[in-house]
Structures are given as C-alpha cells and as structure tokens.
Design a protein around this motif. Structure first.
Motif, PDB file in Angstrom:
ATOM      1  N   ILE A  37       8.642   2.838 -21.757  1.00 30.15           N
ATOM      2  CA  ILE A  37       9.591   3.579 -22.593  1.00 30.15           C
ATOM      3  C   ILE A  37       8.841   4.507 -23.546  1.00 30.15           C
ATOM      4  O   ILE A  37       9.201   5.688 -23.701  1.00 30.15           O
ATOM      5  N   GLY A  38       7.805   4.003 -24.209  1.00 31.63           N
ATOM      6  CA  GLY A  38       7.017   4.844 -25.104  1.00 31.63           C
ATOM      7  C   GLY A  38       6.382   6.013 -24.382  1.00 31.63           C
ATOM      8  O   GLY A  38       6.338   7.139 -24.895  1.00 31.63           O
ATOM      9  N   TYR A  39       5.890   5.752 -23.177  1.00 26.72           N
ATOM     10  CA  TYR A  39       5.302   6.815 -22.356  1.00 26.72           C
ATOM     11  C   TYR A  39       6.347   7.874 -22.024  1.00 26.72           C
ATOM     12  O   TYR A  39       6.105   9.081 -22.153  1.00 26.72           O
ATOM     13  N   ALA A  40       7.525   7.437 -21.604  1.00 20.44           N
ATOM     14  CA  ALA A  40       8.584   8.371 -21.213  1.00 20.44           C
ATOM     15  C   ALA A  40       9.093   9.171 -22.412  1.00 20.44           C
ATOM     16  O   ALA A  40       9.356  10.373 -22.298  1.00 20.44           O
ATOM     17  N   MET A  41       9.234   8.516 -23.557  1.00 13.94           N
ATOM     18  CA  MET A  41       9.749   9.213 -24.734  1.00 13.94           C
ATOM     19  C   MET A  41       8.840  10.346 -25.172  1.00 13.94           C
ATOM     20  O   MET A  41       9.306  11.409 -25.589  1.00 13.94           O
ATOM     21  N   THR A  42       7.537  10.134 -25.092  1.00 16.20           N
ATOM     22  CA  THR A  42       6.609  11.140 -25.606  1.00 16.20           C
ATOM     23  C   THR A  42       6.244  12.199 -24.577  1.00 16.20           C
ATOM     24  O   THR A  42       5.777  13.274 -24.950  1.00 16.20           O
ATOM     25  N   THR A  43       6.443  11.933 -23.311  1.00 18.00           N
ATOM     26  CA  THR A  43       6.094  12.908 -22.281  1.00 18.00           C
ATOM     27  C   THR A  43       7.297  13.648 -21.719  1.00 18.00           C
ATOM     28  O   THR A  43       7.168  14.759 -21.207  1.00 18.00           O
ATOM     29  N   GLY A  44       8.477  13.028 -21.772  1.00 14.52           N
ATOM     30  CA  GLY A  44       9.636  13.600 -21.113  1.00 14.52           C
ATOM     31  C   GLY A  44       9.694  13.290 -19.636  1.00 14.52           C
ATOM     32  O   GLY A  44      10.617  13.728 -18.938  1.00 14.52           O
ATOM     33  N   ASP A  45       8.722  12.531 -19.124  1.00 10.85           N
ATOM     34  CA  ASP A  45       8.690  12.126 -17.723  1.00 10.85           C
ATOM     35  C   ASP A  45       9.292  10.727 -17.565  1.00 10.85           C
ATOM     36  O   ASP A  45       9.560  10.035 -18.547  1.00 10.85           O
ATOM     37  N   VAL A  46       9.450  10.302 -16.316  1.00  9.39           N
ATOM     38  CA  VAL A  46       9.863   8.933 -16.041  1.00  9.39           C
ATOM     39  C   VAL A  46       8.679   7.999 -16.279  1.00  9.39           C
ATOM     40  O   VAL A  46       7.551   8.286 -15.853  1.00  9.39           O
ATOM     41  N   GLY A  47       8.900   6.890 -16.959  1.00  6.20           N
ATOM     42  CA  GLY A  47       7.870   5.875 -17.121  1.00  6.20           C
ATOM     43  C   GLY A  47       7.983   4.829 -16.023  1.00  6.20           C
ATOM     44  O   GLY A  47       9.082   4.517 -15.561  1.00  6.20           O
ATOM     45  N   PHE A  48       6.833   4.275 -15.601  1.00  4.58           N
ATOM     46  CA  PHE A  48       6.818   3.282 -14.520  1.00  4.58           C
ATOM     47  C   PHE A  48       6.155   2.003 -15.007  1.00  4.58           C
ATOM     48  O   PHE A  48       5.107   2.028 -15.653  1.00  4.58           O
ATOM     49  N   CYS A  49       6.784   0.877 -14.665  1.00  5.25           N
ATOM     50  CA  CYS A  49       6.243  -0.427 -15.024  1.00  5.25           C
ATOM     51  C   CYS A  49       6.591  -1.417 -13.922  1.00  5.25           C
ATOM     52  O   CYS A  49       7.437  -1.134 -13.064  1.00  5.25           O
ATOM     53  N   THR A  50       5.942  -2.570 -13.954  1.00  6.39           N
ATOM     54  CA  THR A  50       6.171  -3.557 -12.903  1.00  6.39           C
ATOM     55  C   THR A  50       5.988  -4.972 -13.439  1.00  6.39           C
ATOM     56  O   THR A  50       5.129  -5.230 -14.299  1.00  6.39           O
ATOM     57  N   LEU A  60       0.828  -1.202   0.000  1.00  2.06           N
ATOM     58  CA  LEU A  60       0.000   0.000   0.000  1.00  2.06           C
ATOM     59  C   LEU A  60       0.865   1.256   0.000  1.00  2.06           C
ATOM     60  O   LEU A  60       0.558   2.245  -0.678  1.00  2.06           O
ATOM     61  N   ALA A  61       1.954   1.217   0.750  1.00  8.37           N
ATOM     62  CA  ALA A  61       2.838   2.382   0.834  1.00  8.37           C
ATOM     63  C   ALA A  61       3.501   2.682  -0.512  1.00  8.37           C
ATOM     64  O   ALA A  61       3.659   3.847  -0.894  1.00  8.37           O
ATOM     65  N   LEU A  62       3.892   1.634  -1.238  1.00  7.87           N
ATOM     66  CA  LEU A  62       4.512   1.845  -2.539  1.00  7.87           C
ATOM     67  C   LEU A  62       3.520   2.443  -3.532  1.00  7.87           C
ATOM     68  O   LEU A  62       3.853   3.368  -4.281  1.00  7.87           O
ATOM     69  N   ALA A  63       2.303   1.917  -3.534  1.00  6.48           N
ATOM     70  CA  ALA A  63       1.275   2.464  -4.429  1.00  6.48           C
ATOM     71  C   ALA A  63       0.987   3.920  -4.091  1.00  6.48           C
ATOM     72  O   ALA A  63       0.858   4.772  -4.978  1.00  6.48           O
ATOM     73  N   ALA A  64       0.890   4.229  -2.804  1.00  9.55           N
ATOM     74  CA  ALA A  64       0.622   5.607  -2.384  1.00  9.55           C
ATOM     75  C   ALA A  64       1.775   6.534  -2.753  1.00  9.55           C
ATOM     76  O   ALA A  64       1.553   7.695  -3.109  1.00  9.55           O
ATOM     77  N   ALA A  65       3.007   6.024  -2.700  1.00  9.89           N
ATOM     78  CA  ALA A  65       4.158   6.852  -3.061  1.00  9.89           C
ATOM     79  C   ALA A  65       4.093   7.269  -4.527  1.00  9.89           C
ATOM     80  O   ALA A  65       4.411   8.413  -4.880  1.00  9.89           O
ATOM     81  N   LEU A  66       3.683   6.349  -5.401  1.00  6.47           N
ATOM     82  CA  LEU A  66       3.529   6.707  -6.809  1.00  6.47           C
ATOM     83  C   LEU A  66       2.469   7.789  -6.974  1.00  6.47           C
ATOM     84  O   LEU A  66       2.694   8.807  -7.636  1.00  6.47           O
ATOM     85  N   ARG A  67       1.328   7.565  -6.387  1.00  8.34           N
ATOM     86  CA  ARG A  67       0.238   8.544  -6.511  1.00  8.34           C
ATOM     87  C   ARG A  67       0.645   9.896  -5.939  1.00  8.34           C
ATOM     88  O   ARG A  67       0.372  10.956  -6.524  1.00  8.34           O
ATOM     89  N   ASP A  68       1.314   9.899  -4.791  1.00  8.64           N
ATOM     90  CA  ASP A  68       1.696  11.156  -4.143  1.00  8.64           C
ATOM     91  C   ASP A  68       2.723  11.931  -4.959  1.00  8.64           C
ATOM     92  O   ASP A  68       2.888  13.145  -4.759  1.00  8.64           O
ATOM     93  N   HIS A  69       3.420  11.256  -5.854  1.00  8.16           N
ATOM     94  CA  HIS A  69       4.373  11.937  -6.731  1.00  8.16           C
ATOM     95  C   HIS A  69       3.812  12.088  -8.148  1.00  8.16           C
ATOM     96  O   HIS A  69       4.568  12.201  -9.121  1.00  8.16           O
ATOM     97  N   ASP A  70       2.487  12.088  -8.251  1.00  2.00           N
ATOM     98  CA  ASP A  70       1.775  12.367  -9.503  1.00  2.00           C
ATOM     99  C   ASP A  70       2.005  11.328 -10.596  1.00  2.00           C
ATOM    100  O   ASP A  70       1.877  11.632 -11.790  1.00  2.00           O
ATOM    101  N   VAL A  71       2.346  10.111 -10.214  1.00  2.00           N
ATOM    102  CA  VAL A  71       2.384   9.016 -11.186  1.00  2.00           C
ATOM    103  C   VAL A  71       0.959   8.490 -11.315  1.00  2.00           C
ATOM    104  O   VAL A  71       0.390   7.985 -10.353  1.00  2.00           O
ATOM    105  N   ARG A  72       0.398   8.619 -12.488  1.00  2.00           N
ATOM    106  CA  ARG A  72      -0.989   8.211 -12.701  1.00  2.00           C
ATOM    107  C   ARG A  72      -1.121   6.994 -13.602  1.00  2.00           C
ATOM    108  O   ARG A  72      -2.211   6.441 -13.746  1.00  2.00           O
ATOM    109  N   THR A  73      -0.029   6.560 -14.220  1.00  2.00           N
ATOM    110  CA  THR A  73      -0.081   5.435 -15.151  1.00  2.00           C
ATOM    111  C   THR A  73       1.016   4.438 -14.812  1.00  2.00           C
ATOM    112  O   THR A  73       2.181   4.817 -14.648  1.00  2.00           O
ATOM    113  N   LEU A  74       0.626   3.188 -14.718  1.00  2.00           N
ATOM    114  CA  LEU A  74       1.557   2.099 -14.434  1.00  2.00           C
ATOM    115  C   LEU A  74       1.306   0.984 -15.442  1.00  2.00           C
ATOM    116  O   LEU A  74       0.164   0.564 -15.647  1.00  2.00           O
TER     117      LEU A  74
END
Length: 540
Positions: free
Chosen positions: A57-70, A6-20
């Motif tokens: 990678i595709g997400y990061a390339m087009t947004t300039g943000d870090v992409g997240f996957c699991t 739960l803490a890991l999921a909340a950390a993503l959300r709290d740092h504005d990561v909306r896509t996994l």
C-alpha cells in the motif's frame, strides 16, 4: 511451457514489476524464490503478513502504480484483514498473491474460506482457476485492482505450483477514460454557476494531482480569480503558488476556514467530498457545488453536487476556461482582496506547560517539521496526535504525504513507510507514530526496515498512553489508569533490533536533534523518542 511458480514470477517481471513484498509459506515460497532470483528484482520480507500488505500500500500510494505482495494460506491471509481494509478504504490498488491449501486437502489445518476473508475486508477476489489460465487470471486481478482502485486477492492453490502453465502474454492495461466532452445541461449549468459566483474556490483531490491536472486547475483558478484548496491526500499540490488555502476540511488553518465558510461556490476536481473535506458539511452548506471525478462511484458519495461530471480533471477545467472566454465572462475578483501568501500557514502554537521530563506537543511538532530533512517522504500513523500533525507537518508533494488511518487503526504506519521508502531509494522516509501504535503493530516491522537497509526516521510521539482513550477518561473525570503504560525504553530497543535513536525529553535535547540526524547511519532506521505529557496532547 514452464512450472506455474516460474511462470507467475516471470509474468511480474515481464510487466515491469520489480518489487514484491511478502511473507513466505509453503504455498508461495517457490514463486517468491523464483522472483527474487531474477535480475533487477527485489523481494522485501515483512515480519507479519499484515505488514506485507501495508508495504504494498505504501509503495502504491507514493508511486501511483499497483503494489504487489504475497502471503501463504489460512492464518496468513486472515492476518491481512486490517491491512486489506485499510487499502480498500483508502482506494489503493494492490494485488495480494495469496497461496491457498490444496483443493483436495479438505482436512488441512489452515484451510479457510479465503474469498469470504477478502470480501469481508472490502477487497476484490480472483481465483486462479487452473494452471492453463493462471496468467489470464492474474492479468484480470491486476486490471481489477487498477480499475476498482482497491486491493484484489489473487488466490493460488498450492497444488498447482509445480504444474505446467501456458506461457501466454496477457494485457494488464486498463483503457483510459475517453476525452471529456461536457455538453447540454451539465455544461450550461456548470458555466452558469461559475459565471455568477463572486467567491469561488477551486478544490483538488487525490484524483487531480497529476501535472496536467495541476496546470489546468491553476489556469482555471487564475481565470476566475479563485483561491486554491486541496484535500488532505492532495496536500501541497499548489505549494508556492499564490492564494493557496491549503487543506480544505477539519485541519484547515483559521484564515483558510474563514474564506471557505464565506465562499459561494466550490469547484471540486478528483475529490469525493467526504465529511473530512467538507468539515462535516459546513464548507459546502449554502454553496453551489460542481464536482468532477473520473469514476462514477466518487460522484455523490459525499456532498451532493449541483453539477456532477464524469471526466478527467484537466480536460474539464480547460473546457470551463474555454467557454468562460467564449462568452466573455468577467473574473470574480475574489482573490484581489486576499493575501497572496500565508493563507495555508498554521498559526504558531502557544507553548504549554507540560510536566518535567516531557516537551510541549504542538511546539515539538512545529520544530520537528522544520528540523527533519526537507526532501522527505512523510508517513503518518493514527493516534490522537494525528489531526494536529496533518496541519503542521509538510512534505514536498502530494504523493510524498502518506496517511495510514483510513480504517482508524493504530500501528499501520511503519510497514506503510517501508513500502514508501523502498519506492524512493536515496530519499529519507519519515514516520510519525504514537507509542501505542508502535507497540501494537509497528514494532513487528522495525527490524524489517533494518533488513531492508532503509533511511527511515521514526518519530515516536510518546505520551505513555492510549491517548484517544485517555482524553475521554479525563473528559468524564474518570481515573485514566487503564490507558497508561510503563513501556520499555524505546531507544535501547531500537538499537537491539539493529537501528539507532535518541531520546527527547527537553528543549535542549530537541535543539541537539539536527546534529544527531546529520550523523545518523542512513542505511538503518533511526528512532526519535519524543516524550509528551498525556494530559497536554491536543486531539483537535
């Protein structure tokens, strides 16, 4: 206190990561479920773990943000090696949150040395040391991905997931490079080189595609009357401006290549000057070169510059303009004798004579570029057709043009396109790929695009062969039979997977394509099966 998953999921959300993006297994399923259940988040499932990484990678390339996957552990991570290598070679920042087998379970069938796997692919590796340091460890993984511009594997032992974690807030920020102050010999030599140049060219790479850099490079180019060029990953940065050469490198137009060969100075910003950009050294030979990059590791890895400057593109360009004005250096006059427009326009391909039931390759590329939606995000897979496609296909802006061939692997494009499409809802994503790449890797993710409800147009350049090998056999006058394939009919296959499509075997079918595209269901992928003659597909 909260359970670790739960803490890991909340950390993503709290740092504005909306896509996994991901594939679930017993070591990451609870974390994924927690993230997917949050408001305003989206989990996009892949068909294969390699695809999950490519989506990020595709997400990061087009947004300039870090992409997240699991993914989970063992074979799930080893399945990611090709994608991780692609991310490392393309300098794309992503974080792969990988489960690991329980520390004490030595005999677990899926146990492997996950650090060795990550390092072998060129990725970074960060271990979740214990639940109490989990958010600190994750933050370090994210900061490394940003700073090192490559994938970082964040390794999460499965037996920690239901333990209590401390709910601390850790910074994910990486300090920006400070103000660029060019002094001493570097300043004197750079300004001196520009001052005496009579045929300078201003070159922008992926590290100079932000708005401030674009504006500053335009100011410099106009001040010294130099044409503008880009690397392939900055293509269309100067679209619509005067004296634009387009891509500098192996896919330059003939008229741009002539100007580049005749230049006496290259002023490069945010470009590593690799062998593609320099046309294996031909475009920098005999020229003075100034290279500005915001990472020390990009300086000198390709062509060795006469002046190498660590700094930000916009500030460096404006510094050059300031001192040129201060000492009243006249403009070069180079662009006065050049056409203002058309230098980046490739020649109209001469029609070939392919066999019946197929259409001409280069003419089809040109027509497809004109027919496909203008506001597209364009993704290209690898194959023998790709080099010519780089010159003929366009997209609105640099981040809308995504390549997936940094590792030279076919079959990486469709998952990459899914990531790009998810990043840009409401815009069509167009993937160009070959039949070999479609069957090797892209087919596995076609249904992922269906599940994601994407407006994805998949253009299949179908010559019924492994094209790069086919042309080598032909060149050596050998029988190319082992390179040829009797593939299934792709359009019925696309429909069976939940998409739709059309087959293009003639000029009439190509002419009817605009109506088919206009009537497509934009909530599912649409496949265009373009039949080509394997003996008439240009590789260069």
């Amino acid at each position: 206190m909260a359970k670790l998953h739960l803490a890991l999921a909340a950390a993503l959300r709290d740092h504005d990561v909306r896509t996994l993006f991901g594939v679930v297994g017993d070591a990451n399923a609870y974390f994924v479920s927690a993230f997917a259940d949050m408001d305003d988040t989206r989990y996009v499932s892949a068909g294969n773990e390699n695809g999950a990484v490519l989506m990020a990678i595709g997400y990061a390339m087009t947004t300039g943000d870090v992409g997240f996957c699991t993914v989970t552990h063992g074979p799930a991570l080893t399945n990611c090696v090709t994608a991780l290598t692609e991310g490392a070679r393309s300098h794309t920042p992503i974080v792969l949150m990988a489960g690991d087998t329980p520390v004490a379970d030595r005999e677990n069938l899926q146990n492997t040395d996950q650090k060795a796997v990550a390092v072998a692919a060129g990725a970074g590796f960060e271990q979740l040391r214990r639940p109490g340091t989990a958010l600190e460890d994750l933050a370090r993984a994210v900061r490394r991905a940003k700073a090192e511009r490559r994938p970082v594997v964040f390794n999460m032992p499965a037996d920690f997931q239901w333990e209590d974690a401390e709910a601390t807030h850790e910074s994910w920020d990486v300090p920006a490079l400070g103000p660029t102050r060019i002094e001493g010999d570097a300043l004197d030599n750079a300004v001196g080189i520009i001052a005496v140049a009579r045929r300078p060219v201003v070159l922008a790479g992926r590290g100079a595609i932000d708005d401030a850099s674009r504006a500053a490079l335009l100011r410099l180019a106009r001040r010294i009357e130099a044409p503008l060029a880009t690397t392939i990953r900055a293509k269309n940065l100067f679209r619509g401006e005067d004296h634009v050469l387009g891509v500098c490198g192996t896919v330059s137009t003939p008229q741009a290549a002539e100007i580049l060969m005749g230049a006496d100075c290259i002023i490069a910003f945010g470009a590593s000057l690799n062998f593609h950009t320099t046309a294996e050294g031909g475009f920098v030979e005999g020229k003075r070169v100034i290279q500005v990059a915001d990472r020390a590791e990009d300086l000198g890895v390709g062509a060795v510059a006469d002046v190498a400057i660590l700094g930000q593109a916009a500030e460096a360009a404006d510094t050059f303009v300031h001192w040129l004005d201060e000492v009243e250096i006249p403009a070069s006059g180079f662009t006065r004798d050049l056409p203002a427009q058309g230098l980046d326009v490739p020649p109209i391909p001469k029609p070939g004579r392919p066999r019946d039931g197929t259409i001409d390759f280069l003419a089809a590329l040109k027509r497809l570029n004109d027919i496909l939606p203008e506001d597209r995000v364009l993704v290209t897979d690898a194959g023998r057709w790709m080099v010519r496609s780089y010159g003929l296909l366009t997209a609105p802006a640099p981040r809308d043009f995504v390549t997936s061939a940094s590792f030279g692997s076919i079959g990486l494009g469709l998952a990459t396109a899914i990531g790009a499409g998810v990043a840009h809802p409401g815009r069509p994503t167009v993937l160009f790929n070959g039949d070999g790449g479609f069957m090797l890797g892209n087919l596995a993710e076609f249904h992922s695009a269906v599940r994601a409800g994407l407006d994805l147009i998949v253009v299949l350049m179908n010559d019924g062969s492994y094209g790069a090998e086919h042309v080598q056999f032909r060149d050596k006058q050998l029988d190319p039979a082992i390179t040829l394939f009797d593939w299934p009919a792709f359009v019925p296959l696309a429909r069976a997977l939940g998409g739709d499509g059309v087959e293009v075997r003639s000029e009439d079918a190509l002419a009817a394509l605009p109506d088919a595209l206009a009537g497509r269901d934009r909530s599912r992928p649409f496949l265009i099966d373009v039949h080509l003659d394997p003996d008439h597909v240009a590789m260069w």
